[in-house]
Design a protein around this motif. Structure first.
Motif, PDB file in Angstrom:
ATOM      1  N   ASN A  72       1.824  -0.665 -12.890  1.00 23.67           N
ATOM      2  CA  ASN A  72       0.787  -0.154 -11.991  1.00 23.67           C
ATOM      3  C   ASN A  72      -0.523   0.177 -12.699  1.00 23.67           C
ATOM      4  O   ASN A  72      -1.521   0.427 -12.052  1.00 23.67           O
ATOM      5  CB  ASN A  72       1.265   1.108 -11.284  1.00 23.67           C
ATOM      6  N   HIS A 132       5.060   2.505   2.035  1.00 22.72           N
ATOM      7  CA  HIS A 132       6.390   2.544   1.419  1.00 22.72           C
ATOM      8  C   HIS A 132       7.469   3.183   2.302  1.00 22.72           C
ATOM      9  O   HIS A 132       8.619   2.748   2.249  1.00 22.72           O
ATOM     10  CB  HIS A 132       6.345   3.199   0.018  1.00 22.72           C
ATOM     11  N   MET A 159       2.880   0.808  -7.315  1.00 18.17           N
ATOM     12  CA  MET A 159       1.813   1.253  -6.410  1.00 18.17           C
ATOM     13  C   MET A 159       0.966   2.351  -7.052  1.00 18.17           C
ATOM     14  O   MET A 159       1.412   3.056  -7.947  1.00 18.17           O
ATOM     15  CB  MET A 159       2.426   1.801  -5.118  1.00 18.17           C
ATOM     16  N   ASN A 160      -0.230   2.508  -6.522  1.00 19.81           N
ATOM     17  CA  ASN A 160      -1.092   3.644  -6.836  1.00 19.81           C
ATOM     18  C   ASN A 160      -1.599   4.221  -5.523  1.00 19.81           C
ATOM     19  O   ASN A 160      -1.617   3.530  -4.502  1.00 19.81           O
ATOM     20  CB  ASN A 160      -2.284   3.215  -7.700  1.00 19.81           C
ATOM     21  N   THR A 161      -1.985   5.482  -5.565  1.00 20.16           N
ATOM     22  CA  THR A 161      -2.490   6.106  -4.336  1.00 20.16           C
ATOM     23  C   THR A 161      -3.596   7.101  -4.659  1.00 20.16           C
ATOM     24  O   THR A 161      -3.624   7.678  -5.742  1.00 20.16           O
ATOM     25  CB  THR A 161      -1.371   6.833  -3.566  1.00 20.16           C
ATOM     26  N   GLN A 162      -4.468   7.271  -3.694  1.00 23.34           N
ATOM     27  CA  GLN A 162      -5.456   8.333  -3.796  1.00 23.34           C
ATOM     28  C   GLN A 162      -5.213   9.374  -2.708  1.00 23.34           C
ATOM     29  O   GLN A 162      -6.113  10.106  -2.327  1.00 23.34           O
ATOM     30  CB  GLN A 162      -6.868   7.750  -3.702  1.00 23.34           C
ATOM     31  N   ALA A 163      -3.959   9.434  -2.229  1.00 25.82           N
ATOM     32  CA  ALA A 163      -3.611  10.445  -1.223  1.00 25.82           C
ATOM     33  C   ALA A 163      -3.873  11.837  -1.794  1.00 25.82           C
ATOM     34  O   ALA A 163      -3.630  12.085  -2.974  1.00 25.82           O
ATOM     35  CB  ALA A 163      -2.138  10.317  -0.837  1.00 25.82           C
ATOM     36  N   ASP A 200       8.187   0.947  -8.965  1.00 29.32           N
ATOM     37  CA  ASP A 200       7.024   1.410  -8.200  1.00 29.32           C
ATOM     38  C   ASP A 200       5.754   0.949  -8.906  1.00 29.32           C
ATOM     39  O   ASP A 200       5.327   1.536  -9.893  1.00 29.32           O
ATOM     40  CB  ASP A 200       7.083   2.937  -8.083  1.00 29.32           C
ATOM     41  N   SER A 221       3.135  10.680  -7.577  1.00 25.83           N
ATOM     42  CA  SER A 221       3.383   9.790  -6.441  1.00 25.83           C
ATOM     43  C   SER A 221       4.767   9.152  -6.494  1.00 25.83           C
ATOM     44  O   SER A 221       5.422   8.973  -5.468  1.00 25.83           O
ATOM     45  CB  SER A 221       2.294   8.710  -6.366  1.00 25.83           C
ATOM     46  N   ARG A 266       0.858  -1.183   0.000  1.00 21.53           N
ATOM     47  CA  ARG A 266       0.000   0.000   0.000  1.00 21.53           C
ATOM     48  C   ARG A 266       0.896   1.235   0.000  1.00 21.53           C
ATOM     49  O   ARG A 266       1.945   1.244   0.657  1.00 21.53           O
ATOM     50  CB  ARG A 266      -0.895   0.000   1.240  1.00 21.53           C
ATOM     51  N   PHE A 267       0.515   2.271  -0.722  1.00 25.29           N
ATOM     52  CA  PHE A 267       1.364   3.461  -0.861  1.00 25.29           C
ATOM     53  C   PHE A 267       1.809   3.999   0.497  1.00 25.29           C
ATOM     54  O   PHE A 267       2.981   4.360   0.680  1.00 25.29           O
ATOM     55  CB  PHE A 267       0.611   4.549  -1.637  1.00 25.29           C
ATOM     56  N   GLU A 268       0.903   4.008   1.470  1.00 20.99           N
ATOM     57  CA  GLU A 268       1.254   4.576   2.778  1.00 20.99           C
ATOM     58  C   GLU A 268       2.274   3.730   3.543  1.00 20.99           C
ATOM     59  O   GLU A 268       2.856   4.185   4.526  1.00 20.99           O
ATOM     60  CB  GLU A 268       0.001   4.816   3.634  1.00 20.99           C
TER      61      GLU A 268
END
Length: 198
Positions: A122, A71, A90-94, A88, A104, A67-69
């Motif tokens: 990704n 890393h 990963m994907n994020t919706q931060a 990388d 990201s 999960r991105f958070e």
């Protein structure tokens, strides 16, 4: 050349299957004890080696499929990542403010000091990435983006070895934006399932 996948959820499993299909050994690790996912790894194939995070980060090429958070926690496993290539996935919706307005992967690159970073693998949903990339007489496309041309070429060669058709989009702040998640906005090539015919 040694390979590792950090993260063994849906994307980690799909990547592991890609390596197993080609008989290429890859270590898999999470922040948990490897005994907790040994049977899952064995079900994919003998090429999938469950290991600790500390062992996995010794690999030359490391896929981030957490999960991105999570890393930053992975990044703390080594004081310096020089000599490593990080993919990388990963994907994020931060929210954008949490990313300082950056793609990201630029945030990830800062965390992995000294590493050569490539954004890749990704843009396909796990259920598609999980499948054999040889489809309809062609090869499934994977997009790559990096500020390091030699790293992008290295991962492109690996993607070919795994049966995919790599397409280099250029740097992270240019073509890379096409496959980056930024807040609630998704790059225009995210979730596109394309096939290349040779």
């Amino acid at each position: 050349m040694s390979y590792a996948i950090i993260g063994f959820g849906k994307i980690g499993h799909a990547l592991a299957k890609a390596f197993a299909r080609k008989g290429i050994e890859v270590s898999v690790a999470t922040t948990r004890n490897p005994a907790s996912f040994t049977s899952d790894a064995a079900a994919i194939g003998p090429e999938i080696i469950p290991t600790t995070l500390g062992e996995a980060v010794k690999a030359d090429i490391i896929f981030l499929a957490v999960r991105f958070e999570s890393h930053p926690e992975v990044a703390r496993a080594l004081p310096n990542w020089k000599g490593k290539t990080i993919v990388d996935a990963m994907n994020t919706q931060a929210p954008l403010e949490e990313l300082d307005g950056l793609p990201s992967s630029a945030v990830v690159a800062k965390a992995f000091t000294g590493a050569r970073l490539v954004k890749g693998f990704n843009h396909l949903v796990a259920a598609v990435l999980d499948q054999d990339p040889a489809v309809h007489g062609g090869r499934r496309v994977v997009f790559l983006a990096s500020d390091d041309e030699s790293a992008a070429a290295e991962i492109g060669a690996l993607a070919e070895k795994l049966g995919f058709a790599p397409i280099n989009l250029g740097g992270l702040s240019e073509g890379g934006l096409l496959v980056h998640a930024r807040g609630d906005r998704w790059g225009r090539l995210i979730f596109k399932d394309l096939v290349k015919f040779d």
